[in-house]
Write an enzyme that holds these catalytic residues in place. Sequence first.
Site, PDB file in Angstrom:
ATOM      1  N   ARG A  80      -3.918   5.387 -11.156  1.00 21.01           N
ATOM      2  CA  ARG A  80      -4.652   6.515 -10.569  1.00 21.01           C
ATOM      3  C   ARG A  80      -4.719   7.656 -11.592  1.00 21.01           C
ATOM      4  NH1 ARG A  80      -1.766   8.426  -5.368  1.00 21.01           N
ATOM      5  NH2 ARG A  80      -2.421   6.314  -4.763  1.00 21.01           N
ATOM      6  N   HIS A  95       1.512   6.579  -9.635  1.00 22.59           N
ATOM      7  CA  HIS A  95       0.336   5.766  -9.948  1.00 22.59           C
ATOM      8  C   HIS A  95      -0.259   6.143 -11.304  1.00 22.59           C
ATOM      9  CE1 HIS A  95      -0.553   3.494  -6.200  1.00 22.59           C
ATOM     10  NE2 HIS A  95       0.080   4.490  -5.593  1.00 22.59           N
ATOM     11  N   ASP A 145      -0.750  -0.064  -4.612  1.00 17.96           N
ATOM     12  CA  ASP A 145      -0.802  -0.025  -3.149  1.00 17.96           C
ATOM     13  C   ASP A 145      -1.526  -1.290  -2.706  1.00 17.96           C
ATOM     14  OD1 ASP A 145       0.381   2.501  -3.062  1.00 17.96           O
ATOM     15  OD2 ASP A 145      -1.546   3.535  -3.107  1.00 17.96           O
ATOM     16  N   GLU A 161       6.313   4.279   2.557  1.00 21.44           N
ATOM     17  CA  GLU A 161       4.991   3.638   2.605  1.00 21.44           C
ATOM     18  C   GLU A 161       5.169   2.140   2.372  1.00 21.44           C
ATOM     19  OE1 GLU A 161       2.502   7.471   0.794  1.00 21.44           O
ATOM     20  OE2 GLU A 161       2.862   5.698  -0.476  1.00 21.44           O
ATOM     21  N   HIS A 218       3.403   0.521  -0.896  1.00 22.78           N
ATOM     22  CA  HIS A 218       3.537   1.181  -2.199  1.00 22.78           C
ATOM     23  C   HIS A 218       4.672   0.543  -3.005  1.00 22.78           C
ATOM     24  CE1 HIS A 218       3.529   5.123  -4.598  1.00 22.78           C
ATOM     25  NE2 HIS A 218       4.635   4.525  -5.008  1.00 22.78           N
TER      26      HIS A 218
END
Length: 237
Positions: free
Chosen positions: A103, A147, A154, A216, A219
């Site tokens: 990301r 990320h 994810d 999460e 993740h």
Amino acid sequence: MKPQLLLFALLLLPLAARADEPPPHLSPAKTAAQAGLVDIRSLAPDIAEDIKYAGSDNFVGRPVHGYLAPKCLLLRPAAEALARVEHELRAQHYRLKLWDCYRPARAVADFVHWAHDLSDQRTKPQHYPDLDKSQLLGDYIAPVSGHSRGATVDLTMERCAADGTHCAPLDMGTGFDWFGVRAHTDAPGINAARLAHRHRLRAAMQREGFQNYTLEWWHYTLTPEPTPHTLYDVPVQ
């Protein structure tokens, strides 16, 4: 504040995971190749993908800054480990489905900008029905994301027919980026079947060195990380 200004401020902050660790620094890389990022499909050509931030089906409700194509980029050690997970699961009639990988730092700044805009509540019913938007900054939306270091993914898991011609997602109890306690990997109140699905995914990922973020279920980060103190900001394209 404009996302560009948020990103500028972000890169100036001496942020670190712990006080005894060096702060992350921004890589000067301008392209994925310069950063050492590879497309997972160069290793697993038909891995299932639904890269959420390249479209509008996400908690922001629009394409996120830095996502110019729906691709999963990772540093090579993480990509190779993920490809091994996919290979092992297929032998058991399961497979992965990827929602996000590397990301860009500018995308994280875009998230922070969105979180500060309390007037934008369009995605509340789908992503944070039990929380006030002002509560999202912190555990759910942070100014620095793992990320951006290129070794975090994810994802979810699908069950496939014996001949591999049809795969359907497992019921994990929440969708992707559902902000709240139910998304915790071992959340109380999750029924046995959904909990078993989460644990099956976790076990498969752990066998290849990925560690789950317990808040999460989707993740995972390769440990140890290849570049634990380096952030990247090349666009996904």
